[in-house]
Design a protein around this motif. Structure first.
Motif, short mmCIF file in Angstrom:
data_model
loop_
_atom_site.label_atom_id
_atom_site.label_comp_id
_atom_site.label_asym_id
_atom_site.label_seq_id
_atom_site.Cartn_x
_atom_site.Cartn_y
_atom_site.Cartn_z
N ARG A 128 106.99 -35.90 149.73
CA ARG A 128 106.66 -37.26 150.12
C ARG A 128 107.75 -38.21 149.62
O ARG A 128 108.44 -37.90 148.65
N ILE A 129 107.84 -39.39 150.25
CA ILE A 129 108.86 -40.36 149.84
C ILE A 129 108.73 -40.67 148.34
O ILE A 129 109.72 -40.75 147.62
N GLU A 130 107.51 -40.82 147.87
CA GLU A 130 107.32 -41.18 146.45
C GLU A 130 107.92 -40.12 145.53
O GLU A 130 108.47 -40.45 144.47
N ASP A 131 107.86 -38.86 145.93
CA ASP A 131 108.42 -37.81 145.08
C ASP A 131 109.94 -37.88 145.03
O ASP A 131 110.55 -37.52 144.02
N HIS A 132 110.54 -38.35 146.11
CA HIS A 132 111.99 -38.53 146.08
C HIS A 132 112.37 -39.59 145.05
O HIS A 132 113.34 -39.44 144.31
N PHE A 133 111.58 -40.66 145.00
CA PHE A 133 111.86 -41.70 144.01
C PHE A 133 111.64 -41.18 142.59
O PHE A 133 112.47 -41.36 141.71
N VAL A 134 110.51 -40.49 142.40
CA VAL A 134 110.20 -39.98 141.05
C VAL A 134 111.30 -39.02 140.59
O VAL A 134 111.82 -39.14 139.48
N ASP A 135 111.70 -38.12 141.48
CA ASP A 135 112.75 -37.15 141.12
C ASP A 135 114.05 -37.86 140.75
O ASP A 135 114.73 -37.49 139.79
N THR A 136 114.40 -38.87 141.55
CA THR A 136 115.66 -39.58 141.31
C THR A 136 115.63 -40.28 139.96
O THR A 136 116.56 -40.17 139.16
N PHE A 137 114.55 -41.00 139.69
CA PHE A 137 114.46 -41.70 138.41
C PHE A 137 114.44 -40.72 137.24
O PHE A 137 115.13 -40.87 136.26
N ARG A 138 113.61 -39.66 137.39
CA ARG A 138 113.47 -38.71 136.29
C ARG A 138 114.79 -38.01 135.98
O ARG A 138 115.11 -37.75 134.83
N ALA A 139 115.55 -37.72 137.05
CA ALA A 139 116.81 -37.00 136.85
C ALA A 139 117.81 -37.81 136.04
O ALA A 139 118.77 -37.27 135.51
N HIS A 140 117.59 -39.11 135.96
CA HIS A 140 118.56 -39.94 135.25
C HIS A 140 117.97 -40.61 134.02
O HIS A 140 118.49 -41.59 133.52
N GLU A 141 116.84 -40.10 133.56
CA GLU A 141 116.26 -40.64 132.33
C GLU A 141 116.97 -40.05 131.14
O GLU A 141 117.35 -38.89 131.14
N ASN A 142 117.14 -40.86 130.12
CA ASN A 142 117.72 -40.33 128.90
C ASN A 142 116.61 -40.15 127.87
O ASN A 142 116.25 -41.09 127.18
N GLY A 143 116.09 -38.97 127.82
CA GLY A 143 115.09 -38.70 126.78
C GLY A 143 113.69 -39.13 127.16
O GLY A 143 112.89 -38.31 127.60
N ARG A 144 113.39 -40.41 127.08
CA ARG A 144 112.04 -40.90 127.27
C ARG A 144 111.53 -40.60 128.69
O ARG A 144 112.19 -40.93 129.68
N ARG A 145 110.39 -39.94 128.78
CA ARG A 145 109.83 -39.63 130.09
C ARG A 145 108.93 -40.78 130.50
O ARG A 145 107.91 -41.05 129.85
N ARG A 146 109.30 -41.47 131.56
CA ARG A 146 108.53 -42.63 131.97
C ARG A 146 107.28 -42.20 132.70
O ARG A 146 107.29 -41.22 133.45
N PRO A 147 106.19 -42.95 132.52
CA PRO A 147 104.97 -42.61 133.27
C PRO A 147 105.21 -42.75 134.76
O PRO A 147 105.92 -43.65 135.20
N ARG A 148 104.59 -41.84 135.51
CA ARG A 148 104.73 -41.84 136.97
C ARG A 148 104.35 -43.19 137.57
O ARG A 148 104.99 -43.70 138.49
N ARG A 149 103.28 -43.78 137.00
CA ARG A 149 102.79 -45.07 137.52
C ARG A 149 103.88 -46.14 137.45
O ARG A 149 104.09 -46.92 138.38
N GLU A 150 104.58 -46.13 136.32
CA GLU A 150 105.63 -47.13 136.13
C GLU A 150 106.76 -46.92 137.17
O GLU A 150 107.27 -47.88 137.75
#
Ligand SMILES: Nc1ncnc2c1ncn2[C@@H]1O[C@H](COP(=O)(O)OP(=O)(O)O)[C@@H](O)[C@H]1O
Ligand SMILES: [Mg+2]
Length: 355
Positions: free
Chosen positions: A125-147
């Motif tokens: 789904r489109i939302e998973d593309h966004f989540v994957d993109t953000f998560r792939a570039h997080e440094n350490g802290r895992r952001r909540p999906r809702r955020e």
């Protein structure tokens, strides 16, 4: 400073300084065919440059090369791609490795491709593309999906899409225009300083094209990213770009401000492209004044690559390859330059000496 290939220095104010870049495709273990030859230009923060030229001229290859997104057979045998990072340091994209390259893509520079369908994973789904993109570039802290989803919704609103409808959808459930907008939102997710768009609206109807292009121009004002806009549609180039670079047979053969290019182009190829634009903005038609097509990469003429099709070619043109000479120097990479032996010839250019 200007965008002369003969000038080896870097332009301190530039976001991107491309210097003498060749890009090719491997044809054997030690051999490759060169699709982009000796390209140099500077792109300053907030600038928008259109790359124009017929199909097969090397626009996509150059765009992919600049972000190191070439297929496995792609090679960049020479040149420098100097990029000023957000922290002010300068890197040569050509030599970036692993983690550094990954960080550079998306968060500093992103690309929007022509066929949005291919850029999306059809089973996500489109939302998973966004989540994957953000998560792939997080440094350490895992952001909540809702955020992340809240931020994704803001991005979709930015490109005038309804997040409630789009986030949940699979790519094939959206129209071509919606997919392309989603892709632009995704490309902007990490606030890159450089966005390269390769024919982003080509497959869309004119109204949809227009509204996406207008929105892109507004977003660039608002977010201040620089843009390389690859297109064969000169109408779009005129609308979106501060400056234009014409490519022919893998070389940059004319660069200048959009005004210079459209009002006083100095390369017969650019002039022919402009003459071929129908009065109503649309696709490039094969112009009557420009029969034939670009030469094969395997059989480039020794002199000017355009000479065999050029109405103004002289004997010299077949023998000598013209360099991209500055005709009108201007700062910030905005110089008007043309690679044509006859670029100042009064017989061709009614105004005589360029302004
Ligand atoms: N993956 C590839 N392998 C080999 N040659 C390629 C590949 N992609 C493009 N080319 C060749 O590189 C040249 C430039 O193509 P391209 O960059 O797609 O031009 P444009 O985007 O201006 O249409 C063409 O001659 C094309 O055939
Ligand atoms: Mg292309």
């Amino acid at each position: 400073m200007n965008d002369l290939p003969t000038d080896p220095g870097t332009d301190d104010g530039a976001l991107l300084s491309v210097r003498g870049v060749d890009v090719g495709y491997r044809t054997g273990r030690r051999t490759h065919v060169t699709a982009v030859h000796d390209v140099s230009f500077d792109l300053h923060p907030g600038q928008s440059m259109a790359l124009v030229g017929e199909s097969g001229c090397g626009k996509t290859t150059l765009g992919l090369g600049l972000l190191r997104l070439l297929p496995r057979t792609g090679v960049i045998p020479s040149g420098e791609i100097l990029f000023r990072r957000k922290d002010g340091t300068r890197v040569d994209v050509r030599t970036l490795q692993k983690e550094n390259l990954r960080r550079f893509r998306w968060s500093e520079a992103a690309m929007v491709f022509q066929g949005a369908m291919n850029a999306f994973n059809p089973v996500l789904r489109i939302e998973d593309h966004f989540v994957d993109t953000f998560r792939a570039h997080e440094n350490g802290r895992r952001r909540p999906r809702r955020e992340i989803l809240e931020q994704s919704a803001e991005l979709l609103e930015m490109v005038r899409l309804d997040p409630a409808r789009v986030l949940n959808a699979f790519p094939h459930e959206l129209s071509g225009g919606m997919r392309q907008r989603s892709l632009i939102a995704l490309a902007l997710a990490l606030r890159p300083q450089l966005l390269i768009l390769d024919e982003p609206t080509t497959a869309l109807d004119l109204l949809t094209q227009r509204s996406i292009v207008e929105r892109l121009a507004e977003l660039r004002e608002q977010l201040r990213f620089s843009m390389v806009f690859i297109t064969h549609d000169l109408g779009l180039a005129a609308e979106l770009a501060d400056r234009v670079g014409t490519m022919y047979a893998g070389r940059l053969i004319e660069t200048g401000t959009t005004r210079d290019i459209f009002h006083r182009s100095r390369h017969p190829y650019t002039s022919a492209l402009i003459d071929s634009v129908p009065p109503v903005a649309g696709d490039l038609h094969v112009p009557e004044s420009l029969p034939g097509g670009p030469p094969s990469l395997h059989a480039l003429p020794p002199g000017c690559s355009f000479a065999p099709r050029c109405a103004h070619a002289l004997t010299d043109c077949d023998l000598t390859r013209p360099t991209l000479d500055v005709l009108v120097p201007r700062g910030e990479g905005l110089s008007h330059a043309a690679a044509c032996l006859r670029s100042t010839d009064a017989e061709i250019h009614a105004e005589g000496v360029p302004r």
